[in-house]
Design a protein around this motif. Structure first.
Motif, PDB file in Angstrom:
ATOM      1  N   TYR A 302       0.812  -1.217   0.000  1.00  0.00           N
ATOM      2  CA  TYR A 302       0.000   0.000   0.000  1.00  0.00           C
ATOM      3  C   TYR A 302       0.852   1.277   0.000  1.00  0.00           C
ATOM      4  O   TYR A 302       0.333   2.365  -0.226  1.00  0.00           O
ATOM      5  CB  TYR A 302      -0.964  -0.004   1.186  1.00  0.00           C
ATOM      6  CG  TYR A 302      -2.217  -0.802   0.916  1.00  0.00           C
ATOM      7  CD1 TYR A 302      -3.265  -0.264   0.180  1.00  0.00           C
ATOM      8  CD2 TYR A 302      -2.338  -2.108   1.365  1.00  0.00           C
ATOM      9  CE1 TYR A 302      -4.410  -0.998  -0.086  1.00  0.00           C
ATOM     10  CE2 TYR A 302      -3.476  -2.864   1.109  1.00  0.00           C
ATOM     11  CZ  TYR A 302      -4.515  -2.300   0.379  1.00  0.00           C
ATOM     12  OH  TYR A 302      -5.648  -3.037   0.108  1.00  0.00           O
ATOM     13  N   ALA A 303       2.152   1.127   0.214  1.00  0.00           N
ATOM     14  CA  ALA A 303       3.041   2.296   0.182  1.00  0.00           C
ATOM     15  C   ALA A 303       3.572   2.596  -1.218  1.00  0.00           C
ATOM     16  O   ALA A 303       4.232   3.616  -1.427  1.00  0.00           O
ATOM     17  CB  ALA A 303       4.216   2.067   1.133  1.00  0.00           C
ATOM     18  N   ILE A 304       3.274   1.715  -2.180  1.00  0.00           N
ATOM     19  CA  ILE A 304       3.912   1.761  -3.493  1.00  0.00           C
ATOM     20  C   ILE A 304       3.082   2.504  -4.537  1.00  0.00           C
ATOM     21  O   ILE A 304       1.867   2.314  -4.633  1.00  0.00           O
ATOM     22  CB  ILE A 304       4.191   0.325  -3.993  1.00  0.00           C
ATOM     23  CG1 ILE A 304       5.189  -0.385  -3.084  1.00  0.00           C
ATOM     24  CG2 ILE A 304       4.671   0.326  -5.439  1.00  0.00           C
ATOM     25  CD1 ILE A 304       6.528   0.282  -2.967  1.00  0.00           C
ATOM     26  N   ALA A 305       3.771   3.313  -5.332  1.00  0.00           N
ATOM     27  CA  ALA A 305       3.207   3.891  -6.551  1.00  0.00           C
ATOM     28  C   ALA A 305       4.132   3.484  -7.696  1.00  0.00           C
ATOM     29  O   ALA A 305       5.288   3.906  -7.761  1.00  0.00           O
ATOM     30  CB  ALA A 305       3.113   5.404  -6.457  1.00  0.00           C
ATOM     31  N   GLN A 306       3.642   2.637  -8.594  1.00  0.00           N
ATOM     32  CA  GLN A 306       4.491   2.064  -9.638  1.00  0.00           C
ATOM     33  C   GLN A 306       5.220   3.120 -10.470  1.00  0.00           C
ATOM     34  O   GLN A 306       6.390   2.960 -10.812  1.00  0.00           O
ATOM     35  CB  GLN A 306       3.657   1.192 -10.574  1.00  0.00           C
ATOM     36  CG  GLN A 306       3.284  -0.156 -10.021  1.00  0.00           C
ATOM     37  CD  GLN A 306       2.617  -1.024 -11.076  1.00  0.00           C
ATOM     38  OE1 GLN A 306       2.267  -0.564 -12.166  1.00  0.00           O
ATOM     39  NE2 GLN A 306       2.430  -2.287 -10.748  1.00  0.00           N
ATOM     40  N   GLU A 307       4.535   4.203 -10.809  1.00  0.00           N
ATOM     41  CA  GLU A 307       5.140   5.151 -11.740  1.00  0.00           C
ATOM     42  C   GLU A 307       6.385   5.801 -11.160  1.00  0.00           C
ATOM     43  O   GLU A 307       7.298   6.181 -11.908  1.00  0.00           O
ATOM     44  CB  GLU A 307       4.138   6.208 -12.175  1.00  0.00           C
ATOM     45  CG  GLU A 307       4.635   7.018 -13.372  1.00  0.00           C
ATOM     46  CD  GLU A 307       3.540   7.491 -14.286  1.00  0.00           C
ATOM     47  OE1 GLU A 307       3.841   7.792 -15.450  1.00  0.00           O
ATOM     48  OE2 GLU A 307       2.388   7.573 -13.830  1.00  0.00           O
ATOM     49  N   ASP A 308       6.467   5.921  -9.847  1.00  0.00           N
ATOM     50  CA  ASP A 308       7.689   6.452  -9.242  1.00  0.00           C
ATOM     51  C   ASP A 308       8.890   5.576  -9.599  1.00  0.00           C
ATOM     52  O   ASP A 308       9.988   6.073  -9.875  1.00  0.00           O
ATOM     53  CB  ASP A 308       7.541   6.525  -7.717  1.00  0.00           C
ATOM     54  CG  ASP A 308       6.516   7.560  -7.273  1.00  0.00           C
ATOM     55  OD1 ASP A 308       6.174   8.449  -8.083  1.00  0.00           O
ATOM     56  OD2 ASP A 308       6.052   7.468  -6.115  1.00  0.00           O
ATOM     57  N   PHE A 309       8.670   4.271  -9.591  1.00  0.00           N
ATOM     58  CA  PHE A 309       9.730   3.319  -9.913  1.00  0.00           C
ATOM     59  C   PHE A 309      10.047   3.337 -11.407  1.00  0.00           C
ATOM     60  O   PHE A 309      11.212   3.314 -11.811  1.00  0.00           O
ATOM     61  CB  PHE A 309       9.317   1.908  -9.491  1.00  0.00           C
ATOM     62  CG  PHE A 309       9.237   1.713  -8.008  1.00  0.00           C
ATOM     63  CD1 PHE A 309      10.299   1.162  -7.310  1.00  0.00           C
ATOM     64  CD2 PHE A 309       8.110   2.088  -7.290  1.00  0.00           C
ATOM     65  CE1 PHE A 309      10.236   0.982  -5.932  1.00  0.00           C
ATOM     66  CE2 PHE A 309       8.031   1.914  -5.925  1.00  0.00           C
ATOM     67  CZ  PHE A 309       9.102   1.355  -5.240  1.00  0.00           C
ATOM     68  N   LEU A 310       9.007   3.366 -12.225  1.00  0.00           N
ATOM     69  CA  LEU A 310       9.199   3.338 -13.669  1.00  0.00           C
ATOM     70  C   LEU A 310       9.893   4.602 -14.168  1.00  0.00           C
ATOM     71  O   LEU A 310      10.750   4.540 -15.056  1.00  0.00           O
ATOM     72  CB  LEU A 310       7.853   3.158 -14.363  1.00  0.00           C
ATOM     73  CG  LEU A 310       7.186   1.795 -14.126  1.00  0.00           C
ATOM     74  CD1 LEU A 310       5.727   1.823 -14.589  1.00  0.00           C
ATOM     75  CD2 LEU A 310       7.941   0.687 -14.851  1.00  0.00           C
ATOM     76  N   LYS A 311       9.541   5.745 -13.602  1.00  0.00           N
ATOM     77  CA  LYS A 311      10.219   6.988 -13.986  1.00  0.00           C
ATOM     78  C   LYS A 311      11.696   6.933 -13.619  1.00  0.00           C
ATOM     79  O   LYS A 311      12.556   7.364 -14.394  1.00  0.00           O
ATOM     80  CB  LYS A 311       9.554   8.174 -13.286  1.00  0.00           C
ATOM     81  CG  LYS A 311       8.213   8.590 -13.864  1.00  0.00           C
ATOM     82  CD  LYS A 311       7.643   9.777 -13.103  1.00  0.00           C
ATOM     83  CE  LYS A 311       6.317  10.231 -13.699  1.00  0.00           C
ATOM     84  NZ  LYS A 311       5.714  11.353 -12.924  1.00  0.00           N
ATOM     85  N   ALA A 312      11.984   6.393 -12.431  1.00  0.00           N
ATOM     86  CA  ALA A 312      13.377   6.349 -11.975  1.00  0.00           C
ATOM     87  C   ALA A 312      14.204   5.365 -12.790  1.00  0.00           C
ATOM     88  O   ALA A 312      15.358   5.642 -13.131  1.00  0.00           O
ATOM     89  CB  ALA A 312      13.430   5.975 -10.496  1.00  0.00           C
ATOM     90  N   GLN A 313      13.626   4.201 -13.126  1.00  0.00           N
ATOM     91  CA  GLN A 313      14.409   3.145 -13.771  1.00  0.00           C
ATOM     92  C   GLN A 313      14.379   3.222 -15.290  1.00  0.00           C
ATOM     93  O   GLN A 313      15.399   3.050 -15.955  1.00  0.00           O
ATOM     94  CB  GLN A 313      13.893   1.766 -13.331  1.00  0.00           C
ATOM     95  CG  GLN A 313      14.781   0.616 -13.776  1.00  0.00           C
ATOM     96  CD  GLN A 313      16.168   0.688 -13.166  1.00  0.00           C
ATOM     97  OE1 GLN A 313      16.297   0.692 -11.950  1.00  0.00           O
ATOM     98  NE2 GLN A 313      17.199   0.747 -13.986  1.00  0.00           N
ATOM     99  N   VAL A 314      13.213   3.480 -15.846  1.00  0.00           N
ATOM    100  CA  VAL A 314      13.057   3.448 -17.303  1.00  0.00           C
ATOM    101  C   VAL A 314      13.057   4.855 -17.889  1.00  0.00           C
ATOM    102  O   VAL A 314      13.685   5.117 -18.914  1.00  0.00           O
ATOM    103  CB  VAL A 314      11.769   2.701 -17.696  1.00  0.00           C
ATOM    104  CG1 VAL A 314      11.636   2.610 -19.209  1.00  0.00           C
ATOM    105  CG2 VAL A 314      11.745   1.307 -17.074  1.00  0.00           C
ATOM    106  N   GLY A 315      12.343   5.765 -17.222  1.00  0.00           N
ATOM    107  CA  GLY A 315      12.370   7.161 -17.622  1.00  0.00           C
ATOM    108  C   GLY A 315      11.393   7.537 -18.714  1.00  0.00           C
ATOM    109  O   GLY A 315      10.582   8.442 -18.554  1.00  0.00           O
ATOM    110  N   ASP A 316      11.446   6.834 -19.824  1.00  0.00           N
ATOM    111  CA  ASP A 316      10.653   7.202 -21.000  1.00  0.00           C
ATOM    112  C   ASP A 316       9.265   6.560 -20.925  1.00  0.00           C
ATOM    113  O   ASP A 316       9.127   5.333 -21.036  1.00  0.00           O
ATOM    114  CB  ASP A 316      11.378   6.730 -22.262  1.00  0.00           C
ATOM    115  CG  ASP A 316      10.703   7.201 -23.534  1.00  0.00           C
ATOM    116  OD1 ASP A 316       9.583   7.729 -23.475  1.00  0.00           O
ATOM    117  OD2 ASP A 316      11.313   7.032 -24.617  1.00  0.00           O
TER     118      ASP A 316
END
Length: 522
Positions: A302-316
């Motif tokens: 419940y603490a997770i927001a996927q897009e935070d991770f995707l922006k940091a790792q993948v970016g595009d």
């Protein structure tokens, strides 16, 4: 200072490259990670899987339409009730040491793979008898229906049922092999292997390709270079610079931040070799506190927001996708779970963490600093988990150390771990049988060792079921169980791109793994 370090690394890389004889018949690639573990059955690490595809062959393989085709097998027969199978190997199969490939080799290889792989374990649980009939023929008798026989034997990614000589395949599945004799299109040059520097393969001149045109992992595996070298370069900018300078021919997975640089170079092409994409996950250790408690795992979820991770790792955002479906978006089993993992609920996370009885002991989170597919994820997770009350001990190491350490069941303060991050290709995650993360088989489950009898009943039912509609119902129930138990956390999906010198390289085939046969170097 940062620029100085980059230049220093670049110079070191070029110094290594310049010590290697050049030539049109040598293909050089920067792989996504350094190769240290050589047993593709012992680990699911992609770099070891890729190594496996170089030197081993498979009984069946998926083509570009994701259909399963014979590879080492010439023909097979199956009874009307689909309980009895007969497989005949094709002519001309030979191990690198000159010995013929036999049915006994294949039987031993299937059994070793079946002891380690999640789908393999389901498969072997349904096997009544598996034996060699003669040098080229083996039979499989099932004691109960199993609807995924060819799916199991043609599994495309970690763990892959690679065929090995009997003497090698009889190695304890929980120990690593020390004999790397294969029958595949390349031969591993162990005498030239320098961990941290390079891995060398040479063409297997005696390999007999199938007659069909190559299609993803199926068809004719025709090697068109004499030598292939994986050069270890951990810094992504250094790798791209080496590609631009012409010192290497391919980069398996350049970071998206450098795509504009690559697109601007007329001699370089980006290639989306993994069109099906990959899924990112955060994995819990279920053996030790706090994540042996379901409420602690739910708190993290419940603490997770996927897009935070995707922006940091993948970016595009053009190449990533927010997706909370455990069996991946775009598959027949795609299922949405609303805002879960999309929008965090910090209040609920804090309440669940309190109910779990978490005592404030720091959790050990492993960060593979050299793995470009997941090295930016841990700092994001640390921030999210600390926001709801976890204490996080972020420990940096290289990916091969993670690969070795994640296999340890010791307590986190005794060399073990609580959380690590990884990716898998979506073709391995899109159904409950092949998706290793869903396994709840206790000590036989994938690293993290969740013990969930209810999940195992569902996965076994899925594997036995032959009706597609009923399979789908079971698959949906499996996903519900994953989310309810917070078995692991899905962090989204992305597509992998490689880069190559289009002025001198052609023939790179798409697939869930980087396919190195069929490539021509000018």
């Amino acid at each position: 200072m940062h620029a100085f370090r980059i230049l220093t690394r670049f110079a070191a890389c070029l110094a290594l490259l310049w010590t290697i004889p050049a030539g049109a018949q040598t293909l050089r690639m920067v792989a996504h990670s350094d190769l240290k573990v050589l047993d593709p059955i012992w680990t699911t690490a992609f770099i070891t899987r890729n190594h496996g595809y170089m030197i081993y062959d498979v009984l069946f393989a998926r083509d570009a339409d994701l259909k399963i085709q014979p590879q080492m097998v010439d023909k097979y027969e199956v009874s009307a009730d689909k309980l009895s199978w007969k497989f005949t190997l094709r002519d001309g199969l030979e191990w690198h040491d000159g010995q013929p490939v036999t049915a006994e080799d294949c039987v031993a290889s299937i059994k070793r793979w079946g002891a380690r792989d999640a789908l393999g374990q389901q498969f072997m649980a349904s096997v009544g008898d598996l034996k060699a009939v003669d040098a080229k023929t083996f039979t499989l008798t099932l004691k109960e229906p199993f609807g995924l026989v060819l799916d199991a034997l043609g599994k495309p990614s970690s763990n892959v049922p690679f065929m090995m000589p009997k003497r090698v395949a009889e190695t304890d599945p929980n120990k690593q092999i020390d004999d790397y004799t294969g029958s595949g299109p390349f031969i591993f040059k162990k005498d030239e292997w320098k961990p941290g520097e390079k891995v060398v393969y040479v063409k297997n001149a005696k390999y007999k390709p199938r007659a069909e045109p190559p299609s993803m992992l199926a068809g004719g595996k025709v090697v068109k270079v004499e030598r292939l070298e994986w050069i270890a370069v951990s810094d992504p900018l250094t790798a791209v610079n080496a590609l631009q300078q012409g010192e290497i021919d391919l980069v398996e997975i350049p970071v998206p931040d450098l795509f504009p640089v690559l697109k601007a170079d007329k001699n370089i092409a980006l290639f989306g070799w993994n069109a099906q994409g990959s899924q990112i996950i955060m994995r819990f250790n279920h053996l030790h506190p706090p994540f042996n408690n379901v409420k602690a795992r739910q708190a993290a979820m419940y603490a997770i927001a996927q897009e935070d991770f995707l922006k940091a790792q993948v970016g595009d955002p053009e190449i990533y996708r927010v997706c909370n479906s455990p069996l991946v978006c775009g598959s027949p089993y795609e299922k949405s779970y609303g805002d879960l993992l999309v929008k965090p609920n910090f209040d609920k996370a804090r309440q669940l963490l309190k109910e779990s009885g978490y005592d404030g002991t720091p959790i050990v989170m492993m960060q593979a600093t050299d793995l470009q597919s997941s090295n930016q994820l841990p700092p994001v997770a640390k921030q999210a988990l600390e926001r709801v009350g976890f204490k996080v001990d972020l420990q940096a190491m290289d990916w091969q150390t993670v690969v070795s350490r994640r296999a340890k069941k010791d307590a986190p303060d005794k060399g073990g771990w609580n959380i690590f991050f990884t990716t898998t290709v979506t073709v391995d995650a899109d159904n409950p049988a092949s998706n290793s993360f869903t396994s709840g088989a206790c000590d036989k489950a994938w690293f993290g060792w969740p013990c969930d009898p209810e999940m195992e009943k569902l996965r076994a039912a899925y594997a036995r079921e032959v009706d597609p509609d009923k399979q789908k119902q079971i698959a949906m129930a499996v996903q519900d169980r994953v989310m309810d138990q917070a078995s692991y956390i899905v962090l989204g999906q992305y597509k992998a791109f490689g880069a190559y010198r289009k002025d001198r390289v052609s023939g790179w085939l798409p697939g869930p793994v980087p396919v190195m046969w069929n490539i021509t170097k000018k």
